[in-house]
Structure formats: structure tokens, C-alpha cells
Design a protein around this motif. Structure first.
Motif, PDB file in Angstrom:
ATOM      1  N   VAL A   1      89.547  17.316   2.945  1.00 14.12           N
ATOM      2  CA  VAL A   1      87.958  17.695   3.261  1.00 14.12           C
ATOM      3  C   VAL A   1      87.507  19.071   2.399  1.00 14.12           C
ATOM      4  CG1 VAL A   1      86.141  17.842   4.773  1.00 14.12           C
ATOM      5  CG2 VAL A   1      87.214  15.932   4.829  1.00 14.12           C
ATOM      6  N   PHE A   2      88.003  19.958   3.214  1.00 11.25           N
ATOM      7  CA  PHE A   2      87.875  21.539   2.687  1.00 11.25           C
ATOM      8  C   PHE A   2      88.207  21.884   1.576  1.00 11.25           C
ATOM      9  CE2 PHE A   2      89.092  26.054   1.896  1.00 11.25           C
ATOM     10  CZ  PHE A   2      88.396  26.073   2.742  1.00 11.25           C
ATOM     11  N   GLY A   3      88.803  21.043   0.644  1.00  8.65           N
ATOM     12  CA  GLY A   3      89.688  21.037  -0.173  1.00  8.65           C
ATOM     13  C   GLY A   3      88.474  20.433  -1.003  1.00  8.65           C
ATOM     14  N   TRP A   4      88.249  19.508  -1.424  1.00 10.45           N
ATOM     15  CA  TRP A   4      87.412  19.028  -2.372  1.00 10.45           C
ATOM     16  C   TRP A   4      86.116  19.713  -1.914  1.00 10.45           C
ATOM     17  CZ3 TRP A   4      84.892  13.708  -0.832  1.00 10.45           C
ATOM     18  CH2 TRP A   4      84.059  12.714  -1.445  1.00 10.45           C
ATOM     19  N   MET A   5      85.433  19.807  -0.805  1.00 11.98           N
ATOM     20  CA  MET A   5      84.294  20.481  -0.937  1.00 11.98           C
ATOM     21  C   MET A   5      84.063  21.392  -1.803  1.00 11.98           C
ATOM     22  SD  MET A   5      83.386  19.551   3.715  1.00 11.98           S
ATOM     23  CE  MET A   5      82.084  20.761   3.514  1.00 11.98           C
ATOM     24  N   TRP A   6      85.179  22.813  -1.382  1.00 13.56           N
ATOM     25  CA  TRP A   6      85.136  23.558  -2.256  1.00 13.56           C
ATOM     26  C   TRP A   6      84.939  23.740  -3.356  1.00 13.56           C
ATOM     27  CZ3 TRP A   6      84.906  28.799  -1.129  1.00 13.56           C
ATOM     28  CH2 TRP A   6      85.163  29.568  -2.425  1.00 13.56           C
TER      29      TRP A   6
ATOM     30  N   ALA B   1      91.695  28.397  -2.576  1.00 13.05           N
ATOM     31  CA  ALA B   1      90.988  28.147  -1.491  1.00 13.05           C
ATOM     32  C   ALA B   1      91.296  26.611  -1.083  1.00 13.05           C
ATOM     33  CB  ALA B   1      89.454  27.918  -1.901  1.00 13.05           C
ATOM     34  N   VAL B   2      92.111  26.290  -2.112  1.00 11.29           N
ATOM     35  CA  VAL B   2      92.776  24.720  -2.091  1.00 11.29           C
ATOM     36  C   VAL B   2      94.315  24.536  -1.231  1.00 11.29           C
ATOM     37  CG1 VAL B   2      90.877  23.705  -3.143  1.00 11.29           C
ATOM     38  CG2 VAL B   2      92.955  23.817  -3.962  1.00 11.29           C
TER      39      VAL B   2
ATOM     40  N   ALA C   1      81.646  23.581  -8.562  1.00 17.42           N
ATOM     41  CA  ALA C   1      80.778  22.336  -9.499  1.00 17.42           C
ATOM     42  C   ALA C   1      79.679  22.623  -9.732  1.00 17.42           C
ATOM     43  CB  ALA C   1      81.933  20.786  -9.796  1.00 17.42           C
ATOM     44  N   ARG C   2      78.816  22.691  -7.758  1.00 23.38           N
ATOM     45  CA  ARG C   2      77.977  22.743  -8.508  1.00 23.38           C
ATOM     46  C   ARG C   2      76.932  23.892  -9.033  1.00 23.38           C
ATOM     47  NH1 ARG C   2      78.418  19.530  -3.815  1.00 23.38           N
ATOM     48  NH2 ARG C   2      78.124  21.524  -1.941  1.00 23.38           N
ATOM     49  N   LYS C   3      77.541  24.950  -8.725  1.00 25.11           N
ATOM     50  CA  LYS C   3      77.238  26.357  -8.422  1.00 25.11           C
ATOM     51  C   LYS C   3      77.043  26.740 -10.363  1.00 25.11           C
ATOM     52  CE  LYS C   3      77.722  31.152  -6.418  1.00 25.11           C
ATOM     53  NZ  LYS C   3      78.536  32.142  -6.060  1.00 25.11           N
ATOM     54  N   ALA C   4      78.165  25.926 -10.960  1.00 26.29           N
ATOM     55  CA  ALA C   4      78.606  26.225 -12.029  1.00 26.29           C
ATOM     56  C   ALA C   4      77.832  25.535 -13.037  1.00 26.29           C
ATOM     57  CB  ALA C   4      79.688  25.868 -12.869  1.00 26.29           C
ATOM     58  N   LYS C   5      77.387  24.205 -12.402  1.00 31.94           N
ATOM     59  CA  LYS C   5      76.474  23.937 -13.005  1.00 31.94           C
ATOM     60  C   LYS C   5      74.606  23.970 -13.124  1.00 31.94           C
ATOM     61  CE  LYS C   5      74.305  18.415 -13.026  1.00 31.94           C
ATOM     62  NZ  LYS C   5      74.432  17.286 -12.427  1.00 31.94           N
ATOM     63  N   GLN C   6      74.020  24.923 -11.784  1.00 31.74           N
ATOM     64  CA  GLN C   6      73.185  25.106 -11.554  1.00 31.74           C
ATOM     65  C   GLN C   6      73.124  26.487 -12.561  1.00 31.74           C
ATOM     66  OE1 GLN C   6      73.255  26.287  -7.602  1.00 31.74           O
ATOM     67  NE2 GLN C   6      72.622  24.286  -6.694  1.00 31.74           N
ATOM     68  N   ALA C   7      74.110  26.969 -12.959  1.00 32.56           N
ATOM     69  CA  ALA C   7      74.184  28.734 -13.487  1.00 32.56           C
ATOM     70  C   ALA C   7      74.324  27.845 -15.639  1.00 32.56           C
ATOM     71  CB  ALA C   7      75.487  28.959 -13.562  1.00 32.56           C
ATOM     72  N   GLY C   8      74.357  26.767 -15.740  1.00 32.00           N
ATOM     73  CA  GLY C   8      74.358  26.561 -17.146  1.00 32.00           C
ATOM     74  C   GLY C   8      75.996  26.202 -17.940  1.00 32.00           C
ATOM     75  N   GLU C   9      77.071  26.375 -16.847  1.00 32.42           N
ATOM     76  CA  GLU C   9      78.119  26.460 -17.030  1.00 32.42           C
ATOM     77  C   GLU C   9      78.259  25.972 -18.161  1.00 32.42           C
ATOM     78  OE1 GLU C   9      82.577  28.761 -16.146  1.00 32.42           O
ATOM     79  OE2 GLU C   9      80.647  28.444 -14.660  1.00 32.42           O
TER      80      GLU C   9
END
Length: 464
Positions: free
Chosen positions: A195-200, A441-442, A205-213
Motif C-alpha cells: 500500500v505504501f509503495g503503490w500510493m507513493w 521509497a518503495v 505519477a500524478r505530480k508528473a502529469k500535473q507538470a505535463g511531463e
């Protein structure tokens, strides 16, 4: 004695540094052991320490664990070459789809490694599929190593009950346990890591998408590739060897061996204690039968079965002898006078709870050697009897000792110098700067949280 302690620390630091620089442990371990002996002032005993202590530790380790290395590598090669690994990966891809690329990669890797497939085989098998999925989903390629590492290097290696990973087998002769030790706590620890690794990874991925990476420009030809299921093995057949390994292991561990009369065996082998060996026998039998099953179900699919068997057999040699060399190194270190100071310090950590001391020792040695199996082997070779005694004095079950030791060894083993991490990044065509934060992290934070959870629950409620 203080000089000897300093010598040990110097050799450990050099071992870690030179392993990171790519020097083979096969030569590094005996050289660093010799350096520790030389700096300790015991150079007059250099030759007997090498032939008796170093080679004795190396040889004893191979006597106990080489069959598991050999059969595990052979099983993994059969899984890969039969098409079963790719079939399982394709099945997860079809069920979950590119939108859930991270979860798909994690679960595919987890299914394969829990079934006994080598993490290196898994990385090679899953990466080509993972890069296509990540490209289609617009997820940065730099996250792929973290997803593979979460599925292959964490909970299925150290925590899920019954996993045939070598790490889960190493404590058996020291604690007289089996690979299903503390199953309830193992499942809880697995959930913490997963759960920790998947959430991380999803948050990255969400942060990268918001940055348009997006996937990134890697010149790896992914834009021209598709995930093909041509001539794939049926999913039921592909999963059957993995299920068979776990099922047979459980059958022999809990039903067949406990009901057997070993009097004839002990009559022929006077020094044999069956309870110390049944856990290992169960793994060996399960892997042998599963290998034969794989050969049969894929009989018409083998391009060159002899080559597959040879390749799998040879693939076991380097991991087995690397780890055995580290154990030989540990045996030499344990024989030096200065080790008493280190031993007393480690055993003195949290004197009321040997589980904490054990977790610290396993984590430290796994981090130094860059190997969970190497660190675990060295620690148990030198401190296993002490922890078993302390556990008995504190009413702690050997099963709980087993599970804590294995999970703890699977944490700091993935520091930057770890050979598995270097290999994984090489397979993915990435470097530490791009991907190591997610891997750490994972594979470090998650297992540390898991082992802390298991220690707390085990201390409160005992082994379950």
C-alpha cells in the motif's frame, strides 16, 4: 581489541564502497577479510584463517542452500522460456489496462516472484511490457524501476508466507522454522509495503502529469512497439506452476512431514535432526515437482529445452557463490577479537526486546553488503544462536524472529551500491539520478515501516 574493531569497520566500509564501484564480491570478500585480519595484527594466522574459517563458512553455506539457489534459478528460467511469464504479464495488462499501468506492473512482478521466479528474470520479462504501458498511459519512464522493484524486491521476497525466495529460507536452520513462519504478521507486513509503495508511485505519477511531463524522450523505440500476445500460453497453465510451488510447500510443511515417522531416517543419519531440515526439504521438493510440471505443460513450446536447463543451472552459480563469499567474510569477521565489541553493542540495542536488536543487525549488514541474503546470512551465522536464546528468555517465538529478520534484511539492502538495483537500472536504460528516489521509497521506507509494524504487533500479541 579496539584495533581489531577499527580494522573490521575499515574492511566493511571498503567492502561497501568497492562493491558499489562494481568489484566482484567473489574476490572482494576474501580480500577484505584478509585486510581485516592484517590490520587486526593476526597476519601470522592468515593462511589457516582463509582455508579453515573463510572457506569453512563459504562451504557450509553452500551445503545448506545451494539446492534452493539451483532449483530457484532453473524454475525461473523455465517460467521465462516457456512463455508463462509473458502470459501472466499480458493477462494483468488485459485485465487492468494501460490506465492502471503502475498497478499492473507491480502485480505482475509480484505474481512471478511469489511463485519463485528470480527477480532478475522478472525484470527482464516485465520491462518490455511496462515501457509500452507507461508510454500509452503518459507516465514517466523513470517510475518503471520503482514499480518493478516494489513488485519483485519487497513483500514477495521477504514477507508473504510461503514465498520460496532464498531470503525466506535462510533463517530455517538457525531458528528451526519454515517458510510460512508468522503468516498473519507476514501478510500485514506485505500490505504495509504494498500500500505504501503503490500510493507513493501513484502520487509521483500524478505530480508528473500535473507538470505535463509525460513518458519522456528516451529514444528506446517504444512509440513503434505494441504488446503482443502471439502464441501466448493459456493463463491457467501459466499460473499453475506458481500455485503448485506454494501449495506443495504448504502440503509438505503442514501435513506430510508432521505426520511422518522419521525414526528410520535418524537411525541411518545419527546426527540429523529432522525438525531442523523439514522446512528446507519442503522447498526443494516443491521446486523439483514444479520444474517437472513446467517441462510437461510446455512440452511443445520448447525451442531448446537443454539450453534452457543449462542456462538456468548456470544462472544459479554467481548468486550462490557471491552470497557464500559474503558468508565466508562474515565468518572471518566473527572470529576476530574486535567483533566482541560490535556483537555486544548490537545485542545491547533495546535489551528488553531482541526483535529490535535483530532488526538493526539485519538491516545494517544487508546495507553494508548490498544484499539481503548476504547480510541475513552473515548476521544469522554470527548472531543467530544469541537471538534464539534471547527470544526463549523473553518468551518470543522463533517464527516471529524469522519474519522480523527476513523483512528487516529486505530494507537497507537496496542502498545505491546494491547489485540488483544497478542491474535493474541498466535493464531499464536509466540511472540513479533519474529513478533511485522512487526505488528507495518503495524498497527502503516501505520495508522499514513494515518491520516496525510487525515488531509492534508481535510484541503486543505474539506470533500469528
Amino acid at each position: 581489541m579496539l584495533l581489531s574493531t577499527v580494522a573490521i569497520i575499515i574492511s566493511l566500509v571498503l567492502l561497501m564502497y568497492l562493491a558499489y564501484r562494481g568489484v566482484s564480491v567473489l574476490i572482494l570478500a576474501p580480500v577484505m577479510a584478509a585486510l581485516a585480519v592484517l590490520l587486526s595484527g593476526d597476519f601470522a594466522f592468515m593462511a589457516p584463517i582463509y582455508t579453515e574459517t573463510f572457506m569453512g563458512g563459504l562451504g557450509n553455506y553452500l551445503l545448506k542452500f545451494f539446492p534452493v539457489f539451483l532449483l530457484g534459478a532453473l524454475f525461473g528460467q523455465l517460467i521465462a522460456d516457456s512463455g508463462a511469464a509473458s502470459s501472466i504479464a499480458h493477462w494483468f495488462t488485459r485485465i487492468l489496462g494501460p490506465k492502471h499501468a503502475i498497478l499492473t506492473v507491480v502485480l505482475a512482478c509480484a505474481a512471478l516472484t511469489y511463485g519463485g521466479v528470480s527477480l532478475f528474470v522478472v525484470a527482464f520479462a516485465i520491462y518490455p511490457i511496462a515501457k509500452v504501458m507507461f508510454y500509452k498511459a503518459g507516465i514517466p519512464k523513470r517510475i518503471i524501476p520503482g514499480a518493478i522493484a516494489l513488485g519483485a524486491f519487497t513483500f514477495t521476497m521477504t514477507s508473504l508466507p510461503g514465498t520460496p525466495a532464498i531470503q525466506n529460507a535462510i533463517p530455517i536452520p538457525f531458528y528451526h522454522t519454515n517458510v510460512f513462519a508468522a503468516p498473519g504478521l507476514g501478510i500485514i507486513g506485505s500490505l504495509v509495503m504494498f500500500v505504501f509503495g503503490w500510493m507513493w508511485l501513484e502520487s509521483r505519477a500524478r505530480k508528473a502529469k500535473q507538470a505535463g511531463e509525460g513518458y519522456g524522450d528516451h529514444n528506446d523505440g517504444v512509440e513503434h512497439e505494441n504488446i503482443s500476445e502471439h502464441n501466448a500460453m493459456s493463463v491457467a497453465l501459466a499460473f499453475s506452476p506458481l500455485v503448485l510451488v506454494i501449495a506443495l510447500n504448504a502440503l509438505f510443511t503442514y501435513i506430510i512431514f508432521p505426520g511422518m515417522d522419521f525414526s528410520a531416517v535418524t537411525g541411518k543419519f545419527a546426527n540429523l535432526v529432522p525438525s531442523k531440515n523439514t522446512g528446507m526439504w519442503a522447498i526443494i521438493i516443491a521446486l523439483i515437482i514444479s520444474c517437472l510440471w513446467l517441462i510437461v505443460i510446455a512440452w511443445n513450446r520448447w525451442e531448446d529445452l537443454k539450453n534452457t536447463i543449462n542456462k538456468g543451472s548456470m544462472g544459479s552459480m554467481l548468486p550462490a557463490f557471491n552470497t557464500a563469499s559474503e558468508v565466508g567474510y562474515g565468518a572471518v569477521i566473527a572470529s576476530l577479537a574486535g567483533f566482541a565489541i560490535i556483537k555486544n553493542f548490537v545485542l545491547g540495542v533495546a535489551p528488553g526486546n531482541p526483535l529490535i536488536s535483530e532488526a538493526v543487525a539485519m538491516s545494517a549488514l544487508a546495507g553494508i553488503t548490498g544484499s539481503s541474503s548476504g547480510g541475513l546470512s552473515i548476521a544469522l551465522q554470527t548472531l543467530g544462536a544469541d537471538y534464539l536464546r534471547l527470544a526463549t528468555e523473553n518468551n518470543i517465538s522463533p517464527e516471529l524472529l524469522h519474519r522480523v529478520a527476513v523483512i528487516a534484511a529486505g530494507g537497507f539492502d537496496t542502498l545505491p551500491h546494491c547489485g540488483a538495483i544497478i542491474t535493474l537500472l541498466s535493464i531499464c536504460g536509466l540511472n540513479h539520478r533519474q529513478s533511485y528516489l522512487n526505488i528507495a521509497a518503495v524498497t527502503i521506507v516501505g520495508p522499514v515501516l513494515a518491520v516496525a509494524t510487525v515488531i509492534i504487533l508481535g510484541t503486543m500479541f505474539g506470533s500469528f
